[in-house]
Every structure is written in structure tokens, then in C-alpha cells.
Enzyme design. Structure first.
Site, PDB file in Angstrom:
ATOM      1  N   GLY A  14       0.787  -1.224   0.000  1.00 44.77           N
ATOM      2  CA  GLY A  14       0.000   0.000   0.000  1.00 44.77           C
ATOM      3  C   GLY A  14       0.816   1.270   0.000  1.00 44.77           C
ATOM      4  N   TYR A 143     -12.986   4.218  12.759  1.00 43.64           N
ATOM      5  CA  TYR A 143     -11.824   4.655  11.981  1.00 43.64           C
ATOM      6  C   TYR A 143     -11.633   6.161  12.104  1.00 43.64           C
ATOM      7  CZ  TYR A 143      -8.586   5.095   8.061  1.00 43.64           C
ATOM      8  OH  TYR A 143      -7.482   5.359   7.281  1.00 43.64           O
TER       9      TYR A 143
END
Length: 268
Positions: A14, A143
């Protein structure tokens, strides 16, 4: 001049891998971390074993880096995990795991490198947060909260360590085309749940945003620019214009108006 030594947590894939590859090409000495580096292939820089949820693992990883290089000049706290779901239906264990990874882990890594940076009288810490950390987003509450907390921790710690020659900053990415959607925890769609229809629709939208997200190299270039800046700002935002502009709108609009915009966007 001696090459600066950079440590990137979560450097095996990523954004972390993209940032590390970019910085290595720019001449930095780069190390990434992974929970299982022996299982990772294709990373153009070495990986050190580190689990940000384990304090002993963090201490061992930093000790290994210091043994190898004798210093750590830049820490990029990139390791993190996504999580989605109706708050009512997310298990407490998953909420705790998210905070362990996205907040408590980065804090412990910073605590482990700060003594070394202080002795060098120099250091730069870049905490990778998220544009989602600037607002409470539906079905991304945990989150948003974990990343928002890291933003505030950074603001405070930055002032505490400035006199030691250490700079700390946040960089908040928007949606980038990475594999984060495959690795994040999704609360399952429960048949007959009160949230089944709206959560299912929102989850599909979130996954589409990641798939069509920006090129991760944009994030790498932004991190490189921060590292070259002799006086980094407190906050940076990297991503599509509307994602960054949403933070401006939150600041200037009445709360209920902004809430209505978000609900319309997510079709709630």
C-alpha cells in the site's frame, strides 16, 4: 552528507511501500516494517519485524534499526487498518484492535524513537492519519475516531518535543488506490438488521472510492516534500479536491447543514 535513515511502519504494501520505494530512489536509507517480513516479496528495501500492537516488538525493532544504522532520522507512522460497520454491530474486540493499531501503536513507536532523536538533536516524525479523521463519517465511526485522535496527539506532542530539535507533523490522505479495502475489518451485513440496506449501500460506495482512488505516488511525493521542508506545518491533507474541501466546509458550515450534506452524499 550522510544519508538520512527512514523507518516506515507498515511498509510491506500500500501507501507504505509506495512511500518507501520513492524515498529509496531519492537516495534515503529506507527500512520498512511488517508483522511477517519473511512472507513479503518484492519490497525494494529491507523489512524489520514489528507489530505495532506489541510494545516488546516495537522496542526490539527500534533496537535492531539502531544496531544496523546507529540512528533514526525520520519515522513515518504509516501502519494502520480500516474498519467499517454500524457502531452497534461492531464487536468490542474489533474496536479495541483498531485503536491498538491506529492510535496506541503509533504512540508507542514514537516513544521508542524519541530518545534516539533527542540524543541526535534532530528528528522528524510524520504520522499518517486520514481525511476521515476530521469528521465523523457514517459506518466509519471507529476509523474516524482513531485517526482523529492521532491528529490531536500529534498537535500536543509536537509542542512538547520542539525544543529538542524534533518535528512532528500529520499527513492526512484521502482515498488512494491501494489494497486497504481488502485488509480492513468489515462488520458483516446482517440479514434483517436495521442497518442492512443503508450500510450495504454505504459499504459499496466506500469500496468504489478506494478502487477509483488517487495514485499512491501522490502521497509519496507529498511525504518527500514534507521531509525537504525545513519548517513543516502541523497538518497536511493529500487527496482529491473535494475530499480536502470537505474539511473546509466542516469548519465554516453550521453543524446540521454539514451533517445534511454527508447524509445526502451517503444517501442516508
Amino acid at each position: 552528507m550522510e544519508k538520512k535513515v527512514v523507518l516506515i511502519t507498515g511498509g510491506s504494501s500500500g501507501l507504505g511501500k509506495s512511500i518507501g520505494t520513492f524515498l529509496k530512489d531519492k537516495g534515503y536509507t529506507v527500512y520498512g516494517t511488517s508483522r511477517n517480513p519473511e512472507n513479503v516479496e518484492g519490497t525494494p528495501f529491507p523489512l524489520i519485524k514489528l507489530d505495532v500492537r506489541d510494545a516488546e516488538s516495537i522496542k526490539a525493532a527500534i533496537a535492531e534499526l539502531i544496531q544496523l544504522e546507529g540512528r533514526v532520522d525520520v519515522l513515518i507512522n504509516n501502519a494502520g487498518v480500516g474498519i467499517t460497520g454500524p457502531l452497534e454491530e461492531i464487536p468490542a474486540s474489533e474496536i479495541k484492535n483498531n485503536f491498538e493499531t491506529n492510535l496506541f501503536g503509533p504512540i508507542e513507536v514514537m516513544k521508542a524513537v524519541l530518545p534516539h532523536m533527542r540524543s541526535q538533536k534532530f528528528g522528524l516524525i510524520i504520522n499518517v492519519t486520514s481525511i476521515a479523521g476530521y469528521m465523523g463519517l457514517p459506518y466509519r465511526s471507529v476509523y474516524s475516531a482513531s485517526k482523529g485522535a492521532l491528529e490531536l496527539i500529534t498537535e500536543a506532542l509536537r509542542m512538547e518535543v520542539k525544543s529538542f530539535g524534533i518535528t512532528i507533523t500529520n499527513v492526512a490522505p484521502g482515498d488512494f488506490a491501494t489494497n486497504i479495502a481488502d485488509r480492513r475489518y468489515h462488520a458483516p451485513l446482517v440479514k434483517g438488521s436495521a442497518y442492512e440496506e443503508s450500510y450495504g449501500r454505504t459499504l459499496q460506495m466506500m469500496n468504489e472510492h478506494v478502487t477509483s482512488g488517487s495514485n499512491p505516488n501522490e502521497m509519496a511525493e507529498a511525504v518527500y516534500a514534507i521531509m525537504k521542508d525545513p519548517n513543516p506545518k502541523v497538518h497536511y491533507k493529500v487527496g482529491a479536491f473535494m475530499q480536502k474541501f470537505s474539511i473546509v466546509l466542516k469548519r465554516i458550515l453550521p453543524d446540521k447543514v454539514y451533517e445534511k450534506l454527508l447524509m445526502n452524499h451517503y444517501k442516508l
